[in-house]
Design a protein around this motif. Sequence first.
Motif, PDB file in Angstrom:
ATOM      1  N   LEU A  22      29.578  37.462  39.833  1.00  0.00           N
ATOM      2  CA  LEU A  22      30.054  36.298  39.092  1.00  0.00           C
ATOM      3  C   LEU A  22      29.180  36.073  37.866  1.00  0.00           C
ATOM      4  N   HIS A  23      27.892  36.084  38.053  1.00  0.00           N
ATOM      5  CA  HIS A  23      26.932  35.869  36.963  1.00  0.00           C
ATOM      6  C   HIS A  23      27.091  36.933  35.866  1.00  0.00           C
ATOM      7  N   GLU A  24      27.139  38.197  36.263  1.00  0.00           N
ATOM      8  CA  GLU A  24      27.258  39.278  35.263  1.00  0.00           C
ATOM      9  C   GLU A  24      28.600  39.239  34.546  1.00  0.00           C
ATOM     10  N   CYS A  25      29.666  38.915  35.268  1.00  0.00           N
ATOM     11  CA  CYS A  25      30.994  38.836  34.637  1.00  0.00           C
ATOM     12  C   CYS A  25      31.056  37.704  33.620  1.00  0.00           C
ATOM     13  N   ASP A  50      38.813  37.081  35.509  1.00  0.00           N
ATOM     14  CA  ASP A  50      39.503  37.212  36.801  1.00  0.00           C
ATOM     15  C   ASP A  50      38.516  37.560  37.902  1.00  0.00           C
ATOM     16  N   CYS A  51      37.630  38.486  37.612  1.00  0.00           N
ATOM     17  CA  CYS A  51      36.651  38.935  38.588  1.00  0.00           C
ATOM     18  C   CYS A  51      35.692  37.800  38.953  1.00  0.00           C
ATOM     19  N   HIS A  94      25.601  44.576  28.202  1.00  0.00           N
ATOM     20  CA  HIS A  94      26.211  43.584  29.089  1.00  0.00           C
ATOM     21  C   HIS A  94      27.388  44.178  29.860  1.00  0.00           C
ATOM     22  N   CYS A  95      28.145  45.066  29.241  1.00  0.00           N
ATOM     23  CA  CYS A  95      29.250  45.724  29.947  1.00  0.00           C
ATOM     24  C   CYS A  95      28.723  46.682  31.018  1.00  0.00           C
ATOM     25  N   ARG A  97      25.830  46.424  32.650  1.00  0.00           N
ATOM     26  CA  ARG A  97      25.312  45.598  33.753  1.00  0.00           C
ATOM     27  C   ARG A  97      26.460  45.028  34.585  1.00  0.00           C
ATOM     28  N   CYS A  98      27.498  44.593  33.904  1.00  0.00           N
ATOM     29  CA  CYS A  98      28.655  44.021  34.587  1.00  0.00           C
ATOM     30  C   CYS A  98      29.330  45.074  35.468  1.00  0.00           C
ATOM     31  N   ALA A  99      29.550  46.247  34.922  1.00  0.00           N
ATOM     32  CA  ALA A  99      30.200  47.318  35.687  1.00  0.00           C
ATOM     33  C   ALA A  99      29.391  47.668  36.934  1.00  0.00           C
ATOM     34  N   ALA A 100      28.085  47.776  36.786  1.00  0.00           N
ATOM     35  CA  ALA A 100      27.229  48.116  37.932  1.00  0.00           C
ATOM     36  C   ALA A 100      27.295  47.028  38.998  1.00  0.00           C
ATOM     37  N   SER A 101      27.255  45.781  38.583  1.00  0.00           N
ATOM     38  CA  SER A 101      27.330  44.668  39.521  1.00  0.00           C
ATOM     39  C   SER A 101      28.695  44.626  40.211  1.00  0.00           C
ATOM     40  N   CYS A 102      29.738  44.900  39.446  1.00  0.00           N
ATOM     41  CA  CYS A 102      31.095  44.938  40.015  1.00  0.00           C
ATOM     42  C   CYS A 102      31.221  46.042  41.062  1.00  0.00           C
ATOM     43  N   ARG A 103      30.661  47.191  40.782  1.00  0.00           N
ATOM     44  CA  ARG A 103      30.728  48.303  41.749  1.00  0.00           C
ATOM     45  C   ARG A 103      29.997  47.936  43.045  1.00  0.00           C
TER      46      ARG A 103
END
Length: 117
Positions: A22-25, A50-51, A94-95, A97-103
């Motif tokens: 949530l934070h990274e998104c 959305d995420c 930022h993208c 970091r977001c992708a890694a957190s999402c995975r």
Amino acid sequence: MTTVQSHQSQLETCIQACLDCLHECENCANACLTSDMVQMMTECIKLCRDCADTCTLCARLMSRNSALHAQMCGVCAEACERCASECEKHNSDHCKRCAASCRRCAESCRQMATAMA
């Protein structure tokens, strides 16, 4: 470790993964909104939002041990995968970091959904 302790540990890990995602998104969407290429980043922004919303609801349902949290974990994993796939198309930090957190969140949510099935 008992089965109850194991489930509680898995639950806490998944809740934290959702909150981290949530934070990274939110950070990613905000960074994209203020970038010079905001028009090119609209899909990224939409998927991040959305995420983030999905992660929020998922964490809340798990926190109260809702009977719906297993299904929500499945939905959350899907939202995270979609967001990660989009963010991985971009080179910004930022993208990435977001992708890694999402995975990480998607994996944790899939494990939770499977454990509850």
